[in-house]
Every structure is written in C-alpha cells, then in structure tokens.
Design an enzyme around this catalytic site. Structure first.
Site, PDB file in Angstrom:
ATOM      1  N   ARG A  49       0.722  -1.143   0.055  1.00 30.88           N
ATOM      2  CA  ARG A  49      -0.038  -0.137  -0.156  1.00 30.88           C
ATOM      3  C   ARG A  49       0.875   1.376   0.020  1.00 30.88           C
ATOM      4  NH1 ARG A  49      -1.534   1.935   4.562  1.00 30.88           N
ATOM      5  NH2 ARG A  49      -2.234  -0.120   5.407  1.00 30.88           N
ATOM      6  N   TYR A 102     -17.951  16.039 -15.435  1.00 26.72           N
ATOM      7  CA  TYR A 102     -18.195  14.601 -15.257  1.00 26.72           C
ATOM      8  C   TYR A 102     -19.244  14.319 -14.281  1.00 26.72           C
ATOM      9  CZ  TYR A 102     -17.388   9.767 -14.115  1.00 26.72           C
ATOM     10  OH  TYR A 102     -17.691   8.449 -13.837  1.00 26.72           O
ATOM     11  N   ASP A 175      -8.924  18.383 -14.792  1.00 23.52           N
ATOM     12  CA  ASP A 175      -9.207  17.168 -14.889  1.00 23.52           C
ATOM     13  C   ASP A 175      -9.130  17.168 -16.573  1.00 23.52           C
ATOM     14  OD1 ASP A 175     -10.349  14.620 -16.059  1.00 23.52           O
ATOM     15  OD2 ASP A 175     -12.307  14.647 -14.611  1.00 23.52           O
ATOM     16  N   LYS A 200      -9.554   5.950 -19.081  1.00 25.53           N
ATOM     17  CA  LYS A 200      -9.876   6.192 -20.424  1.00 25.53           C
ATOM     18  C   LYS A 200      -8.577   6.310 -21.388  1.00 25.53           C
ATOM     19  CE  LYS A 200     -13.870   6.804 -18.076  1.00 25.53           C
ATOM     20  NZ  LYS A 200     -14.126   8.013 -17.450  1.00 25.53           N
TER      21      LYS A 200
HETATM   22  C1  LIG Z   1     -14.561   8.524 -16.134  1.00 28.78           C
HETATM   23  C2  LIG Z   1     -14.317  10.067 -15.808  1.00 28.78           C
HETATM   24  C3  LIG Z   1     -14.036  10.216 -14.513  1.00 28.78           C
HETATM   25  C4  LIG Z   1     -13.965   9.250 -13.387  1.00 28.78           C
HETATM   26  O1  LIG Z   1     -13.014   8.093 -13.475  1.00 28.78           O
HETATM   27  P1  LIG Z   1     -13.171   6.503 -12.996  1.00 28.78           P
HETATM   28  O2  LIG Z   1     -11.768   6.188 -13.356  1.00 28.78           O
HETATM   29  O3  LIG Z   1     -14.535   6.100 -13.553  1.00 28.78           O
HETATM   30  O4  LIG Z   1     -13.360   6.545 -11.513  1.00 28.78           O
HETATM   31  C5  LIG Z   1     -13.548  11.255 -13.959  1.00 28.78           C
HETATM   32  N1  LIG Z   1     -13.522  12.443 -14.779  1.00 28.78           N
HETATM   33  C6  LIG Z   1     -13.988  12.206 -16.114  1.00 28.78           C
HETATM   34  C7  LIG Z   1     -13.582  13.172 -17.143  1.00 28.78           C
HETATM   35  C8  LIG Z   1     -14.088  10.954 -16.866  1.00 28.78           C
HETATM   36  O5  LIG Z   1     -14.336  10.802 -18.000  1.00 28.78           O
END
Ligand SMILES: *Cc1c(COP(=O)(O)O)cnc(C)c1O
Length: 386
Positions: A49, A102, A175, A200
């Site tokens: 961890r 998001y 983000d 992603k």
């Molecule tokens: C998918 C997504 C998230 C969240 O991420 P997870 O890996 O699903 O927890 C946050 N911001 C954006 C822009 C996303 O597309």
C-alpha cells in the site's frame, strides 16, 4: 527531461531490469517486501500500500508526461479526485466546478463532501462574469476545470481560469481525462494539479480502471498531503492495473493522433445531416471553443456529441442502432463506443444544473478504419430518422 513526448511516454520510469536485462520492467505482484534486519528496506519498499515498484514506474511516467514534479496513481479516477479533495479542503471551504463536468465529480463533491460541510457552486466557465461572481465567495479554495467538458465538449480557458483562481487564493485543478497529456498540458498553463481517469485514454484499451493526480512544480506541500492520502486511505492501484496503464501509455501519442483524425472525419460527416441538429466537436470551425482549443490543445481528441433533431426517442434509436460503435459507458479505448448521457454517464446529475438534454448522444471515436466508422453512424442515423 528535454526528450520529446513519445520518447518520455516510452522511456520515463522504464529502466530495464538490472538482474536479467528484461527490457520491460517486471510486474511486482507482491504485497510485502523482506527486510534486511528490522527497518533494513531494499529500495525503500516495505508494504504494497505504501509503495510498489510497478506503481512507481507508472507514477514516474505520468509525471514526465504532464510536466509535474510527481504523480500518484489510484484505483480509479474518482479515488484520485477524492484524495485531492480530502487533501485540499476543510469544512466550510467552497469549490467552483464547471457546469458540464463529469457527473461523478459533481456527485462526489455535492453528496460526499457536501455532507462534510463543503460548499459547491457550478458555473459556466465560458462566462467570465459568472466565474468572477462564483469566486467572490470568501472561502473558495478550489476551482475544478474540465476541458473539453463532458458531454458538450465546451472548451474552457485553463490559463485564464488558473489566474482567476490564484487571485481568489484558490488552487486550480484540471481534469485532463478527455484531452490526455498528448494533446494538452494544464501545468504549463498554470494548473496546480492535474487529475485523470486513466481508465480512459491513458490506459486506452478498456481493460483497466484507474486514476491519477499529477502535482505541479511549487505544490510540493500539497503533493505530500495527497501522497499521505494515498498511503493512509489506501485506494492505490494494484500492480497489474499499473502495468496495463503503463503499457497503454506507451502508444498514447499514436492513438491520440488517430482518435483525433477519426473524430474529425465523423464530425464532418454528420454536419449538415438533416437528422442532426448540432454537432459538438472542438475541431469544427463552427464550434464556439474552436479558436481557444486551437491555442490550448495540439489536437481536438476523439470525443464528440450530437443533438439529434428527432428528440429523445430518435436519440435512443441512434445510440442503439450502431454496429461498430458499442453501446456502453466509458470512453477513450481503441474501440468505438456510443452512449446516451442523460440515462447513462450523466444519470446521477438529472435535475441538477448539470443535467444533459435528452436528445444528446455521445461518441467515443476509436481507432478502427475511419470509413467503417462513418458508414456505421450514417446507417444508424438513417434508422433513427426513419
Ligand atoms: C470517467 C471519468 C472520471 C472518473 O473516473 P473513474 O476511473 O471512472 O473513476 C472522471 N473524470 C472524467 C472526465 C471521466 O471521464
């Protein structure tokens, strides 16, 4: 490091294995590490961890790509966001969030942090007066920017918003999931932290859930606090997940180039189609954020949305009628996906200022043969308007 982006993606953190010469660093599937006498750690490793060499490879790679001083990887994008918010906020603090962020980010701040006394204002980041008004709150600590936004591909000016945040005594968090560091480097534009859902484009193959935070130069102290969250709360990425993400990142630049080219072609094929009311893609000269995106990004990415002329019913038929684009949540993989945000990715923000119109369909344009993708959306649209 002055190496180019693709060189960093392939080599940062990727020292060959000194024992065997293996070109790819091994995956350390271990929960703990033997000590040479009490406290005699090898390379600082003690317990999985607190640290794992495979996770460190990924973190070094991410920091190098975003131009950060360090990066921390997590079990999901939301776990990474949670660590940022816990580290930066206290009860009574105020957060300003873009009004088409998001849905999960809005849910996390409003429903989890809201219960602990954090205040949230959502605002249209393309409206400078509205942003100034939101920032006039005495306790604004954090401005959370997502650009391009999800699902309407709004482009926000990172440099301008970071400056406004700093004037208000707040930090700017970006983000960068939709653009990825291959197309946009928020730290170079003044962001203090960059967050990612590595699920992603960074992972890129729809086979792993993960998240990351990258810390800008000058934010060492905040970086320490987030690292402490990673260790003390424990939402770390496992070694196999970290390995898959590192492996995906090596082809990020290549993939983003093709995603952008394919999305541009699909967007252009949809413009003027009578079944489509509007195409939301920053690569179109008619997109209100086109000029800013041209300055701020080095490509327009693989995400686009459309407003379907026939309304909600036609939009659903469109989303359910593609053959190559698969109906699924998520985005950023090599395979094309299609989604109906108001009932899927953005179901959690129904009835809030972030609610998505019911005639919107979102496409994550993959890297398949572009002619197949264009033909697929056109045949599905023909069904939707029949
Ligand atoms: C998918 C997504 C998230 C969240 O991420 P997870 O890996 O699903 O927890 C946050 N911001 C954006 C822009 C996303 O597309």
């Amino acid at each position: 490091m002055s190496d180019g982006f693709a060189t960093r993606a392939i080599h940062a953190g990727q020292e060959f294995d000194p024992t065997t010469g293996a070109v790819v660093p091994p995956v350390y599937l271990t929960s703990t590490f033997v000590q040479d006498g009490v406290g005699g750690l090898r390379g600082g490793y003690e317990y999985g961890r607190s640290g794992n060499p495979t996770r460190n490879v990924l973190q070094d790679q991410l920091a190098a790509l975003e131009g950060g001083i360090r990066a921390l990887s997590f079990a999901s994008g939301l776990a990474a966001e949670d660590a940022v918010l816990r580290a930066a906020l206290r009860p009574g603090d105020h957060v300003v969030l873009g009004n088409d962020a998001y849905g999960g980010t809005h849910r996390l701040i409003s429903r989890i942090f809201g219960a602990w006394g954090v205040e949230l204002t959502t605002v249209d980041f393309t409206d400078a007066d509205a942003v100034r008004a939101a920032l006039s709150h005495a306790n604004t600590r954090l401005v959370w920017v997502e650009t391009p936004s999800n699902p309407l591909m709004k482009i926000s000016d990172i440099a301008a918003l970071a400056e406004l945040a700093h004037e208000a005594g707040a930090i700017a968090v970006v983000d960068n999931t939709f653009a990825s560091p291959a197309l946009q480097r928020p730290i170079s534009l003044g962001a203090d932290l960059v967050v990612h859902s590595t699920t992603k484009y960074l992972g890129g193959h729809s086979d792993v859930i993960g998240g990351a935070v990258v810390i800008a130069p000058g934010q060492e102290e905040l970086g320490e606090k987030i690292a402490f969250q990673q260790f003390a709360v424990g939402a770390v990425s496992g070694p196999l997940d970290a390995f898959l993400t590192t492996r995906g990142i090596k082809t990020l630049e290549l993939r983003m180039r093709q995603h952008s080219a394919n999305a541009q072609a699909v967007a252009e094929a949809l413009v003027g189609n009578p079944a489509i009311e509007r195409v939301y893609y920053p690569g179109l000269p008619t997109h209100p954020g086109h000029e800013l995106a041209t300055r701020q990004m080095s490509g327009f990415g693989g995400m686009l949305s459309v407003a379907v002329a026939g309304g909600a019913a036609s939009a659903r038929v469109f989303a359910e009628s593609t053959r190559i684009f698969q109906l699924a949540e998520s985005l950023g993989g090599v395979e094309s996906l299609i989604g109906y945000p108001s009932e899927m990715t953005h179901a959690s923000v129904k009835g809030t200022p972030l609610a998505v119109p019911e005639n919107i369909v979102r496409l994550s344009v993959g890297v398949e043969s572009v002619d197949d993708l264009v033909a697929d959306v056109l045949q599905a649209l023909a069904r939707a308007s029949a």
